[in-house]
Design an enzyme around this catalytic site. Structure first.
Site, PDB file in Angstrom:
ATOM      1  N   SER A  95      70.441  11.261  44.237  1.00  9.78           N
ATOM      2  CA  SER A  95      69.462  10.654  45.150  1.00  9.78           C
ATOM      3  C   SER A  95      68.841   9.371  44.613  1.00  9.78           C
ATOM      4  O   SER A  95      68.236   8.624  45.380  1.00  9.78           O
ATOM      5  CB  SER A  95      68.353  11.662  45.467  1.00  9.78           C
ATOM      6  OG  SER A  95      67.581  11.944  44.317  1.00  9.78           O
ATOM      7  N   LYS A 165      61.596  10.510  42.276  1.00  6.76           N
ATOM      8  CA  LYS A 165      61.727   9.514  43.342  1.00  6.76           C
ATOM      9  C   LYS A 165      60.963   8.260  42.939  1.00  6.76           C
ATOM     10  O   LYS A 165      60.253   8.228  41.930  1.00  6.76           O
ATOM     11  CB  LYS A 165      61.166  10.045  44.668  1.00  6.76           C
ATOM     12  CG  LYS A 165      61.741  11.367  45.144  1.00  6.76           C
ATOM     13  CD  LYS A 165      63.185  11.270  45.582  1.00  6.76           C
ATOM     14  CE  LYS A 165      63.713  12.624  46.049  1.00  6.76           C
ATOM     15  NZ  LYS A 165      65.177  12.582  46.276  1.00  6.76           N
TER      16      LYS A 165
END
Length: 309
Positions: A95, A165
């Site tokens: 990701s 993230k």
């Protein structure tokens, strides 16, 4: 008794002297008294003048006896470092490509949050699963050795439910992204060179505009079309926002593998002028609101004085 004879009970008999032509030698030195064995010096000869006593040195402990103590100290230091300073984390997914690859090991700064520092835009952060974001994700199996090493911080934990993230917006920001367009924060478009090649900014999941609540952050993965980030949790209890209290720390270094070693700086796009315009305007507006009554009062007083005169 014949004349001139000596009886032997008078003067002692004369000792024979050296021959008349002998050369006299040095006088004989008296024999030195024997030194008792207890007074002999440590070198065993007991003969040298000025010899000092030598204190026997304490024998050094064997290394194998000190090794357990060294191991305990090292483990305690590692545990303290993991708890308060730096912790290693493993990247389990794609990701955050290309910034981070699956299997990378990153070092996360856990010290600055202890001093009240909060996540800032552009930082890559590790945070605890806020509300079952990782539901359905498999948890890798680990053995006892791996569990012990992860507990003391020498190895990333495979059981902790953590995510990594990039922070896009912080409390007070307004964030949005229309299909085909860039992500905007407080009306400013972000130039995002860190996005995975071939990905769009948000075409798979447009969003906003949303205002980020205080004490929350909005996060997105760099591999936008392969990241289950804030956009996909708008409808759950978090509304897509991650509480600052759930943030473990900022990822600062890719430490492993060696050929991938690099730092993780904040991209320049988050330093562009005007990005903090909303926050900067707030103090000015408050100052104007506070000064307005004073100006009106002074104006009324001056006007009243001229009228009375």
């Amino acid at each position: 008794m014949a004349a001139g004879a000596r009886s032997g009970h008078g003067e002692p008999a004369e000792r024979p002297g050296p021959p008349a032509d002998a050369v006299p030698g040095p006088p004989e030195r008296p024999a030195a008294p024997e030194t008792p064995a207890a007074e002999q010096t440590a070198n065993g000869d007991g003969a040298g003048e000025g010899d000092t006593d030598v204190t026997p040195t304490k024998p050094q402990r064997p290394f194998w006896k000190e090794l357990p103590l060294l191991i305990v100290v090292a483990l305690v230091l590692a545990l303290l470092i993991k708890t308060f300073l730096v912790q290693a984390f493993s990247i389990p997914s794609d990701s955050m490509q290309d910034t981070l690859q699956r299997g990378d090991r990153v070092l996360v700064d856990k010290l600055t949050p202890w001093f009240g520092s909060e996540p800032e835009r552009g930082e890559v952060v590790v945070f605890h699963d806020p509300e079952n974001w990782l539901a359905g994700e498999p948890t890798p199996e680990s053995n006892v050795v791996q569990d012990v090493l992860s507990f003391i911080g020498l190895m990333p934990s495979s059981k902790e439910k953590d995510l990594i993230k990039r922070v896009i917006a912080v409390g007070g920001d307004t964030v949005q992204c229309a299909k085909g367009g860039p992500v905007k924060v407080n009306g400013k478009a972000l130039d995002e060179p860190y996005i995975f090649p071939g990905n769009s900014a948000c075409d798979d999941k447009p969003f906003g505009p949303f205002k980020v609540p205080d004490g929350k952050i909005w996060v997105m993965g760099d591999h936008r079309q392969n990241s289950w980030d804030s956009r996909y949790h708008i409808d759950d209890g978090t509304k897509g926002f991650v509480p600052v209290d759930e943030v473990v720390g900022r990822a600062v270094v890719v430490a492993w593998p060696i050929n991938r070693w690099s730092t993780l700086p904040v991209p320049d796009t988050f330093d562009q002028p005007g990005l903090n315009a909303a926050a900067a305007a707030a103090p000015g507006a408050l100052g104007l609101a506070g000064a307005l009554p004073l100006v009106l009062w002074r104006r009324r007083r001056l006007t009243g004085g001229r009228t009375a005169g």
